[in-house]
Write an enzyme that holds these catalytic residues in place. Structure first.
Site, PDB file in Angstrom:
ATOM      1  N   ARG A  83     -14.141  -1.597  10.825  1.00 44.27           N
ATOM      2  CA  ARG A  83     -13.900  -0.895   9.565  1.00 44.27           C
ATOM      3  C   ARG A  83     -14.612  -1.687   8.479  1.00 44.27           C
ATOM      4  O   ARG A  83     -15.818  -1.890   8.557  1.00 44.27           O
ATOM      5  CB  ARG A  83     -12.383  -0.769   9.340  1.00 44.27           C
ATOM      6  N   LYS A  96       0.831  -1.206   0.000  1.00 42.61           N
ATOM      7  CA  LYS A  96       0.000   0.000   0.000  1.00 42.61           C
ATOM      8  C   LYS A  96       0.868   1.261   0.000  1.00 42.61           C
ATOM      9  O   LYS A  96       1.996   1.253   0.468  1.00 42.61           O
ATOM     10  CB  LYS A  96      -0.900   0.010   1.239  1.00 42.61           C
ATOM     11  N   CYS A 115       9.824  25.711   4.871  1.00 43.87           N
ATOM     12  CA  CYS A 115       9.194  26.258   3.665  1.00 43.87           C
ATOM     13  C   CYS A 115       8.775  25.111   2.741  1.00 43.87           C
ATOM     14  O   CYS A 115       9.062  23.945   2.993  1.00 43.87           O
ATOM     15  CB  CYS A 115      10.168  27.183   2.937  1.00 43.87           C
TER      16      CYS A 115
END
Length: 816
Positions: free
Chosen positions: A580, A482, A755
């Site tokens: 789930r 995954k 940043c």
């Protein structure tokens, strides 16, 4: 011939300090290869500053240093300074050549330069003492270094010119005659002819004074060509000559080199008999289609030096020409691919490979494209796509024998000499016959990852981890891929895991499965996540197994299977406590009964997933396991149990043997990370991913200077701040912030706001930091380590998110 200090002064150098030595035995450009008595050149390149390595060169015995800035302590070495050491070196070499005045023969062009240079030098050496540039020293730096070995008695100098440096090389070392090999355009010959150089060129170059080749229009041509495993026989015709020759070099490149040598030899009056004798004694240079004996009697064609696409074409042409029982081609991605789109070129190479060999092992960035083209060109060819040299060795057919020819060809970054070395017959030591065997090469990184921020992947670690888990579990293993293989690259992890013994793969979505199939991965793949009914037909066409837990999807799969003419294989999921996806325990048996009414569906497995197997308290996992076991008992009694049952994620695989059933399903542990403190890894398992960048700039700031957006960090003292080119668009989390990196083996805090593309690091307490210094974001530097688990603690998350959060714009580099 020694290098004289006076010559360096004449070329523009200035002596700093005492003169300890006024002659030097040779040039050294790498402190790791320096030999006592040499003069070390401290060169500044885009990647390193040679001045940093002066102490190492002195320790190795260097008696001279050529540099821009003198070292603090030169010991007993003479120091010569100049504004540009490389420019001085070129002037020195040009002056030496002018003083000694050998007849210069330049060899340039596309492919086959080194082979032609060696053949020409061998022929001319029968006529008079002959110098030739060595190895790949053909650039503005390499050729001057090579000329340190030019002696007074050399009457000929055969110099290899890199095509990209042709004008300045021709100006510094003017040739009287030039040989232009194949693989270049007519502009090269025109340029040389304008300089008053006599040009001998491979056929197809119209501006040459004389051409060589196999075509009828060539002034020197080969006829009656007969290729053998140990060389080529042919008859050379031209200029009133008919000369039978034997060349102990393989294939068409050997013929081309011999023809170039014949043409040059005749030009300078070498007797035909001497030419024939010289060519019969040729030996191919290391790594350039050099024939070598294999341990099983096979012939190995070692083309591992640095194959370009043109060179790989020639290598495959050679393989196809050699009479043999079986042809095996090991191909790494070639160098000098087009920067924008290499697909057409890789496709062409793949098709040629399929026509030239019966067995292909393809490695590197271009391997999948080449494999797809090869399958189209020859559906019967055997193809293995791999990512490491260890995987190449494992993919080669073990039954090799004296009827086989094995071509090994690829760019330098593939390091395919590591493949050739263990294949050699006894009595053929790699250090004598292969390229890049010096100890220094063990730590050299070849190639460019694409930007100065990159991830390094150790696929050998993944393979070792999978083997350890497979042996520990004692049942088949499904590796979970995954999130693009937890950020490691799903396709490359899949190949490494399958080779290490994994039997099945798991992905989260149909798209992830499709990507694996596009990479030529044919192993069983399970889609763990929800697949909507409208994707059912595509899943069946891709031969993907789906997780199933509802009737609507079952009906869609059944209909798609009947339409496609093949069953839909499914893994039925049970929710035993995750809350789930999945059926409740009470729903499982009725659901499986209904599936029996749908002949298009084949339930091949049943599984569940543990929610808390990584926690110290085993009770929740034991409760889930008990529920699952009860379901299995009922299904078995009713004759409904699917053939395969799996439940164990990484933590359960490591901690709970009772959960292993028919197959285990680890994810994170395969990548070398422990699921939690209560589920430690097995001995020897290790992380496969490290994350690096380098220092872009270092600035000194006074106390009170705000750093980065918003000025949230203000220096409390005079500070040195390094900027590194990595930011939150790469996965360096802004909030909560990533805290530290490693520079020069020490921890350095990130200061100010991170940043999008940059971060600032306080290096005040780390002496000597400068642009180009290596920065470790994840991994080890010296004795210091920053691990994924520690970073997850900083960020208030889990290690899974750290790994999958490294974004795709960060290039992935794979160790050879």
């Amino acid at each position: 011939m020694d290098i004289q200090l006076a010559e360096l002064i004449e070329a523009g150098g200035t002596v700093i300090g005492p003169i300890h030595a006024d002659t030097f035995t040779d040039w050294s450009y790498d402190s790791r290869l320096t030999v006592a008595g040499e003069c070390f050149i401290a060169l500044r390149t885009t990647r390193a500053d040679g001045h940093d390595y002066i102490p190492a060169a002195l320790a190795a015995g260097a008696r001279g240093i050529l540099c821009t800035r003198p070292p603090h302590d030169a010991g007993t070495a003479t120091v010569v300074v100049c504004p540009d050491p490389q420019a001085l070196l070129l002037r020195w070499a040009s002056n030496r050549l002018q003083r000694l005045q050998p007849t210069v023969i330049a060899v340039t062009g596309g492919i086959g330069k080194t082979l032609a240079r060696r053949a020409i030098a061998a022929v001319l050496a029968t006529h008079a003492p002959t110098f030739q540039s060595r190895r790949n020293f053909n650039s503005l730096l390499g050729l001057p270094i090579a000329l340190a070995r030019l002696e007074r008695d050399h009457q000929y100098a055969v110099l290899e010119f890199a095509g990209e440096h042709l004008p300045p090389l021709a100006a510094a070392f003017p040739p009287r005659l030039a040989v232009v090999t194949a693989g270049t355009d007519d502009a090269t010959a025109r340029f040389l002819a304008r300089q008053g150089v006599t040009v001998i060129a491979a056929e197809g170059v119209s501006s040459a004074h004389l051409t060589f080749g196999t075509g009828s229009g060539c002034a020197i041509r080969a006829t009656a060509i007969s290729y053998r495993r140990d060389g080529v026989d042919c008859v050379v015709i031209g200029q009133g000559l008919e000369l039978p020759i034997t060349i102990p070099l393989p294939g068409p490149p050997g013929v081309a080199a011999a023809l170039a040598a014949v043409a040059v030899g005749l030009h300078y009056g070498v007797r035909p008999a001497a030419i024939r004798q010289a060519l019969a004694g040729l030996d191919a240079p290391a790594g350039r289609l050099r024939p070598l004996p294999g341990a099983n009697g096979e012939l190995i064609l070692d083309d591992s030096f640095n194959a370009t696409p043109e060179a790989m074409r020639a290598a495959l042409q050679t393989l196809a020409a050699i009479p043999t029982g079986r042809r095996i081609a090991v191909l790494g991605t070639p160098t000098e691919l087009p920067a924008v789109d290499a697909t057409p070129l890789l496709t062409e190479l793949g098709m040629q490979a399929a026509r030239s060999a019966e067995y292909l092992v393809l490695k590197g960035m271009g391997a999948a494209t080449m494999a797809q083209a090869a399958r189209l060109a020859n559906p019967t060819v055997t193809i293995h796509v791999v990512d490491t040299n260890e995987a190449i060795r494992a993919a080669l057919p073990p039954s090799r024998n004296d009827q086989d020819v094995v071509l090994v060809s690829g760019g330098a970054g593939e390091r395919l000499e590591q493949v050739v070395a263990p294949l050699l017959a006894p009595g053929w030591p790699p250090e004598q016959y292969l390229v890049r065997q010096e100890p220094a090469w063990r730590s050299v990184r070849i190639g460019d990852p694409g930007r100065p921020t990159w991830v390094h992947l150790d696929l050998t670690a993944i393979a070792d981890n999978v083997r350890a888990l497979r042996n520990h579990a004692g049942v088949p293993l499904m590796v979970v891929l995954k999130g693009d293989g937890y950020g490691h690259g799903a396709a490359r992890v899949a190949r490494a895991a399958l080779q290490a013994g994994a039997e099945m793969l798991a992905v989260a979505t149909l798209g992830e499965g499709r990507a694996l199939r596009a990479q030529g991965i044919a192993a069983p793949i399970l889609v763990l996540g929800y697949t909507p009914p409208w994707q059912a037909a595509e899943a069946i066409r891709l031969d993907l197994m789906l997780t199933l837990f509802d009737d609507d999807t079952a009906q869609a799969l059944h209909a798609a299977a009947l339409e496609c003419g093949r069953p839909a294989r499914v893994h039925v999921k049970v929710d035993t406590g995750m809350a789930r996806l999945g059926l409740s325990p009470a729903e499982v048996a009725p659901f499986l009964s209904r599936l029996r009414e749908l002949p298009g569906i084949e339930p091949v497995a049943l599984y569940t997933h543990f929610a808390r197997a990584d926690e110290a308290d085993p009770t929740p996992t034991e409760q889930q396991l008990a529920r699952f076991q009860a379901v299995l008992a009922d299904l078995t009694a009713a004759g409904l149990r699917p053939p395969c049952v799996h439940a164990a994620n990484s933590a359960a695989t490591l901690r709970f043997p009772a959960t292993h059933f028919d197959m285990v399903r680890p994810g994170l542990a395969c990548y070398g990370l422990a699921p939690g403190a209560a589920a430690p890894l097995l001995p020897g398992m290790r992380p496969a991913l490290s994350f690096y960048t380098e220092v872009a700039q270092v600035k000194d700031h006074p106390a009170g200077t705000p750093i980065s957006y918003g000025g949230t960090f203000v220096t409390a003292r005079p500070s040195r701040i390094a900027t590194i080119p990595v930011g939150y668009a790469d996965g360096l989390r802004r909030s909560p912030p990533w805290r530290e990196v490693l520079i020069r083996g020490q921890r350095a805090p990130i200061v100010g706001r991170i940043c999008m593309d940059y971060a600032m690091v306080d290096v005040t307490d780390i002496p000597g930091v400068r642009r180009g210094d290596a920065v470790t974001i994840i991994g080890r530097q010296g004795d210091a380590v920053i691990g994924v688990d520690e970073i997850a603690g900083w960020l208030g998350t889990i290690s899974y998110e750290v790994l999958t959060g490294i974004l795709p714009r960060v290039p992935r580099e794979i160790g050879p």
